[in-house]
Structure formats: C-alpha cells, structure tokens
Scaffold this active site. Structure first.
Site, PDB file in Angstrom:
ATOM      1  N   HIS A 153       0.832  -1.169  -0.011  1.00 53.54           N
ATOM      2  CA  HIS A 153       0.039   0.070   0.014  1.00 53.54           C
ATOM      3  C   HIS A 153       0.948   1.402   0.248  1.00 53.54           C
ATOM      4  CE1 HIS A 153      -2.910   2.828   2.280  1.00 53.54           C
ATOM      5  NE2 HIS A 153      -3.484   2.610   0.928  1.00 53.54           N
ATOM      6  N   HIS A 197      -0.931  10.883  -2.038  1.00 47.50           N
ATOM      7  CA  HIS A 197      -2.323  10.604  -1.685  1.00 47.50           C
ATOM      8  C   HIS A 197      -3.160  11.619  -1.377  1.00 47.50           C
ATOM      9  CE1 HIS A 197      -5.371   9.268   1.396  1.00 47.50           C
ATOM     10  NE2 HIS A 197      -5.404   8.172   0.657  1.00 47.50           N
TER      11      HIS A 197
END
Length: 297
Positions: A48, A90
């Site tokens: 991730h 992100h």
C-alpha cells in the site's frame, strides 16, 4: 483509501531500523504473484503506497522497500499538478507528508492542484517519517514507473479524487503508453487501474477496454452486476466485508469474461490478514506486506 499510519515515534523507529538498499529483516523474496489467475497458495499481497510501514508512503524509497521484502505488486495514488504533470501522492493537499508549509509559508492553499511540478519537486517528502528519508521527494508518475520497471514490479494505480482533475484518465493512459506500460505484456500481467470514482473507472474502460480495472468500495450485492459491466475487481475496506460478500462478488464475471476479484484494504495485522484470507479474498493491500504474507502462507 484510508490507512493506519504509524505514529511519529513508530515511524522514526522503523526508519532507523529498516534501511532502503539492504534487505529488510524477515524479508523472503518470492516469485511473482499474478493478480489474474486463481492462486491456491494464498492471496496476492500488494504494498500500500509502497511498503509504507517501513518507508514514507508513495516515495521511491517505499517502492524499493517493497522490492526488498520480495513484494511485486505496489499500489500508488496519482494526482495532477497545476501545470499538468502527474504526481504520486495520496492527500489532495501537501501538508501531511511534505514540508510545504515551511517552503511556501505564504501560500493560501497547499492543494496539489495549486502547485507546479517544479514547486512540488522542492519539497521534502520523507522527514515526517524519519530523518534518514529527508532526501525523499514526491515522484512524478514517470519516475515511479521507471523505478517499478527497474525493480520488475507491478502496479495497482489509484486515480485519486478524479472529480478534481477532469480528463485525468486520458492523461494517465497517455503517460502509461509513453512509458511502455500499455503494451500487451504490461496490460496482461503488470497493471491494474482503480478508483473510488465509478465514472472514472468507466472512462478508463471505455478508452482502453483491455486494461484491468478495479472499483474501490463495497457496493450493495444487488448492484454488483452493474459494476461487472466495467470493472474486473471490487476492492473494499476489510472492515466492510465477510465471506458471503466475497463469494457474491466472485460469482460474477467482469468485462473480460473472468470472475470478479476482491482485493481488500488496508490490512496491517496478522490476525486481520488471517481473517480476510479465510473469507477467500484474492488480494490484500497492506502497509506491512511481510506481515500479511507470512500470515497467509
């Protein structure tokens, strides 16, 4: 997608112990896992934002940390700068993972979309995690792809906040094509594009129907068949699923005639990994890929 980021103290300790360029403790390099075939050995493990439990998320250091752990699949997040460059980050603003407030104290906004690529390239994207990563930068998508290619890794690419960046799907596909990531080999074995935005995934599928796509979320079972028209994967939070839901997804076939797959996120403990493995998921997205791998093999 949500993530349980280590506290500053934990991050600093991890950064001190785990160095990029040396095999991480407990690392057991393995042969490549494929996202597409059925695999009796266990779910595919996907790093991730890179191995972001051990290096600052979405940086090249996190990509390399995943490689050192023997993890082939890397997930990332893609956005677009003010001058149209695709960057891997992100949050829709730069405050949490860079020193933007120090470098640009007079800016009214620290949103990614309000900065040029050259301005973002000046930012320290690693010190928040640990001082040894002070040289880390926010990579462009091109830089990220080059590192994955060098490491012979694979990519689960998330289109972040697509409504903020009209037309970003075409930009991403153009960049992937330029870097050689839309040739048959990459498309077949090394690339998946996902998003929380159903319309964004529909657009990717319309533009490049050969590309594997994933929808981030947990649609109602009654609605799954409509998603199967344009996506190959349903990728939900592990907190929202059980064995019945996973089975309901996997009973359907996607646009490429193969059963839908389930990659769940963000699983960071051995106990949770064992639980979702028992549900029958196809893949597990995690900040600690070594922990998940060892718990599910």
């Amino acid at each position: 997608m949500s993530v349980r980021i280590a506290t500053a103290a934990t991050a600093a300790a991890a950064a001190a112990v785990f160095g990029v360029g040396a095999l991480l403790p407990g690392a057991q390099p393995r042969t490549a896992d494929a996202l597409t075939p059925d695999r009796p050995a266990g779910p595919v493990v996907l790093a991730h934002r890179g191995a972001s439990g051990y290096a600052p998320e979405n940086t090249l250091a996190a990509v390399d940390a995943a490689k050192e752990l023997g993890i082939d699949w890397v997930e990332n997040d893609v956005q677009r700068t003010k001058d149209g460059v695709l960057v891997v980050v992100h949050d829709t603003d730069l405050k949490r993972t860079t020193d933007v407030e120090e470098v640009f104290p007079d800016r009214a906004s620290w949103a990614v979309k309000d900065f040029t690529a050259a301005e973002i390239a000046k930012l320290d994207a690693g010190s928040w995690f640990g001082e040894r990563f002070a040289e880390a930068r926010v990579p462009t998508l091109s830089q990220f792809l080059h590192r994955l290619e060098r490491n012979r890794q694979k990519l689960l690419l998330e289109i972040k906040s697509p409504a903020t960046y009209p037309g970003i799907e075409r930009d991403i596909l153009r960049a992937l094509r330029k870097e050689g990531w839309l040739d048959p080999s990459h498309v077949r074995n090394r690339l998946v594009i996902q998003s929380f935005g159903a319309d964004s995934i529909k657009e990717v599928h319309a533009l490049r129907p050969d590309v594997t796509t994933g929808f981030l979320g947990t649609p109602e079972v009654a609605d799954l068949s409509s998603y199967a028209a344009f996506t190959d994967q349903i990728n939900p939070s592990y907190k929202t699923i059980g064995a019945d839901y996973v089975a309901a997804v996997q009973r359907l076939k996607g646009p490429h005639g193969k059963r839908l797959r389930v990659n769940t996120w963000t699983v960071d403990t051995a106990a949770d990994a064992a639980k979702v493995h028992a549900y029958g998921v196809d893949g597990i997205i995690t900040n600690y890929p070594d922990v998940v791998r060892d718990a599910t093999r």
